[in-house]
Structure formats: structure tokens, C-alpha cells
Write a protein that holds these residues in place. Structure first.
Motif, mmCIF file in Angstrom:
data_model
loop_
_atom_site.group_PDB
_atom_site.id
_atom_site.type_symbol
_atom_site.label_atom_id
_atom_site.label_comp_id
_atom_site.label_asym_id
_atom_site.label_seq_id
_atom_site.Cartn_x
_atom_site.Cartn_y
_atom_site.Cartn_z
ATOM 1 N N LEU A 50 0.821 -1.211 0.000
ATOM 2 C CA LEU A 50 0.000 0.000 0.000
ATOM 3 C C LEU A 50 0.854 1.260 0.000
ATOM 4 O O LEU A 50 0.453 2.288 -0.559
ATOM 5 C CB LEU A 50 -0.932 -0.007 1.216
ATOM 6 N N ALA A 51 2.023 1.198 0.626
ATOM 7 C CA ALA A 51 2.874 2.382 0.737
ATOM 8 C C ALA A 51 3.286 2.916 -0.625
ATOM 9 O O ALA A 51 3.575 4.113 -0.766
ATOM 10 C CB ALA A 51 4.111 2.053 1.569
ATOM 11 N N THR A 52 3.296 2.071 -1.646
ATOM 12 C CA THR A 52 3.717 2.504 -2.980
ATOM 13 C C THR A 52 2.553 2.572 -3.968
ATOM 14 O O THR A 52 2.770 2.882 -5.140
ATOM 15 C CB THR A 52 4.786 1.543 -3.539
ATOM 16 N N HIS A 53 1.337 2.306 -3.508
ATOM 17 C CA HIS A 53 0.202 2.277 -4.429
ATOM 18 C C HIS A 53 -0.908 3.268 -4.081
ATOM 19 O O HIS A 53 -1.725 3.594 -4.950
ATOM 20 C CB HIS A 53 -0.403 0.870 -4.487
ATOM 21 N N PHE A 54 -0.982 3.728 -2.833
ATOM 22 C CA PHE A 54 -2.091 4.577 -2.416
ATOM 23 C C PHE A 54 -1.609 5.755 -1.584
ATOM 24 O O PHE A 54 -0.571 5.681 -0.919
ATOM 25 C CB PHE A 54 -3.113 3.763 -1.604
#
Length: 241
Positions: A146-150
């Protein structure tokens, strides 16, 4: 300048099977003056894109976004496909039974599921800025993805933003329907929690809440008490946190 008190309502489990009920709940919230809601959309609950099952959902979501709602990704299929380690699986069962989708997945499987869900939403014309894990069942692998997608994701206790670098304590008030104990106690907990909520009151709603009069009564009591709060979406919480 003092920031106004805020109300952040999240409507979980928006998908083809619950579409009419979710639309009804959204209208009900409008009747109570809640003009902004975060809609948590399950991209492919039966491994078929939601927009193939209910094309009218696409128009409804577009309308809701135009009127100020936010749309967030709610897992991929909202169903656990393989068990986790015994201790983690026990916790997952308490959190949400078979809805704890990401428990038991390794990093590659987690990344594929998150990306597949986002791709489904993008094809439907929805570009979510945030993510909420089914049953709030997060894993280290999911947080890394999630840290790199949202821009943000929300746990039961926090709204996490800036790629996981910042987290704001905003506990969510949830009504439970999966056990007799949750059905009996959760309306009392929600009423009490709303009474002591701070700057942000987070309220979670599910389609199944409509089946339980005590749940409806608790929500209406919370909304009456929150009339002076300004409704905000999770997108706005993350931006202004």
C-alpha cells in the motif's frame, strides 16, 4: 483558527450483491445531512469485475463522486483464499471471519491482488486514492504494498498517509453482526464511543446493519448527536491530517 469537529462515515462492502442496499443507506445518510461519505468498493467479489455484474453501479459511483463522496478500494474479492499462521488466523476469524482476505498471502500474492483490484476500478473509471482492508485485517506484506500504491489507508484505529510515514489516531466505531455478542454489545459501544469522540468521529456502516433495528437506532442516535460536525471523506482526512 479552530478546526471544526468532523464526521467521517465509511460505507463498507459496496458491490453488486449489496448495491441497492448501499444506495438506500446512502440516501438515508443524506436525509440526516451527511453530504460526504467514503464508499468502500469491492472490485471483484466473485472474481468478476463489479461493473460487468452491475453496470449501473458505475453511473451511481460517478454521481456519488460528483456530489462529493470519495471512493476507496476495499480489497480485491473480500474473501480469504488461504489460511494464515494459526495465531494470526485466530485473530483474523475474530476480525471478520472469511473476509480477512490478505491474511495468509505472501508479498507477491498480496501485490497481485491489490493491483488487480485497482485495475478493475480504473477500467470502471474509478481511480481510488485510498484503501481499506476487508475486516481491517492488515499484514506486513499488505502495508508494504500500500505504501507505494495509495495515498492513504485506514485501519481500525488510524488513518495512515504519506506512504505510511504518518498516521493519525482516529478510531472507527463499528457495528458487529457476525455473532450474538457483537450484535448485542456493538450498538452500546458505538453510542458510548460517539459520546467521547474527539476532533474526528469515524463511523463504519455495512449493508447488513439494515437487518438489525438496534443497529439502526444506534446510528440514528450518533448522527443526531453529530449534527454540528462537518462531514468529510477519508480523502479529505488524509489531506488535512
Amino acid at each position: 483558527m479552530t478546526r471544526p469537529l468532523r464526521l467521517a462515515v465509511a460505507l463498507h462492502d459496496v458491490e453488486p450483491a449489496t448495491y441497492e442496499r448501499c444506495a438506500l443507506i446512502r440516501d438515508w445518510l443524506d436525509d440526516h445531512g451527511v453530504d460526504r461519505v467514503t464508499l468502500l468498493v469491492i472490485p471483484a467479489p466473485d472474481l468478476h469485475p463489479f461493473h460487468d455484474r452491475r453496470p449501473e453501479m458505475v453511473d451511481w459511483l460517478a454521481d456519488r463522486r460528483r456530489f462529493g463522496d470519495a471512493i476507496a478500494q476495499h480489497g480485491f474479492q473480500h474473501r480469504q483464499t488461504q489460511p494464515g499462521a494459526p495465531g494470526r488466523q485466530l485473530l483474523a476469524g475474530w476480525q471478520g471471519g472469511r473476509a480477512a482476505e490478505f491474511v495468509g498471502l505472501d508479498e507477491a500474492e498480496t501485490r497481485r491482488a491489490v493491483r488487480a483490484g485497482r485495475r478493475v476500478l480504473r477500467l470502471a473509471g474509478v481511480e481510488p486514492r485510498g484503501f481499506v482492508a476487508p475486516a481491517y485485517a492488515y499484514t506486513n506484506e499488505l502495508r508494504t504494498t500500500l505504501a507505494t500504491h495509495f495515498e492513504w489507508w485506514a485501519s481500525l484505529s488510524h488513518v495512515v498517509h504519506d506512504g505510511g510515514r504518518r498516521a493519525t489516531l482516529n478510531p472507527a466505531l463499528c457495528l458487529g453482526t457476525t455473532s450474538v455478542t457483537k450484535r448485542l454489545l456493538s450498538p452500546l459501544v458505538v453510542r458510548a464511543g460517539a459520546g467521547i469522540a474527539g476532533d474526528v468521529l469515524r463511523l463504519d456502516l455495512h449493508p447488513a446493519d439494515l437487518d438489525h433495528p438496534r443497529h439502526i437506532g444506534a446510528v440514528e442516535a450518533v448522527l443526531r448527536g453529530a449534527r454540528r460536525r462537518v462531514a468529510v471523506t477519508y480523502d479529505e482526512l488524509a489531506c488535512g491530517a
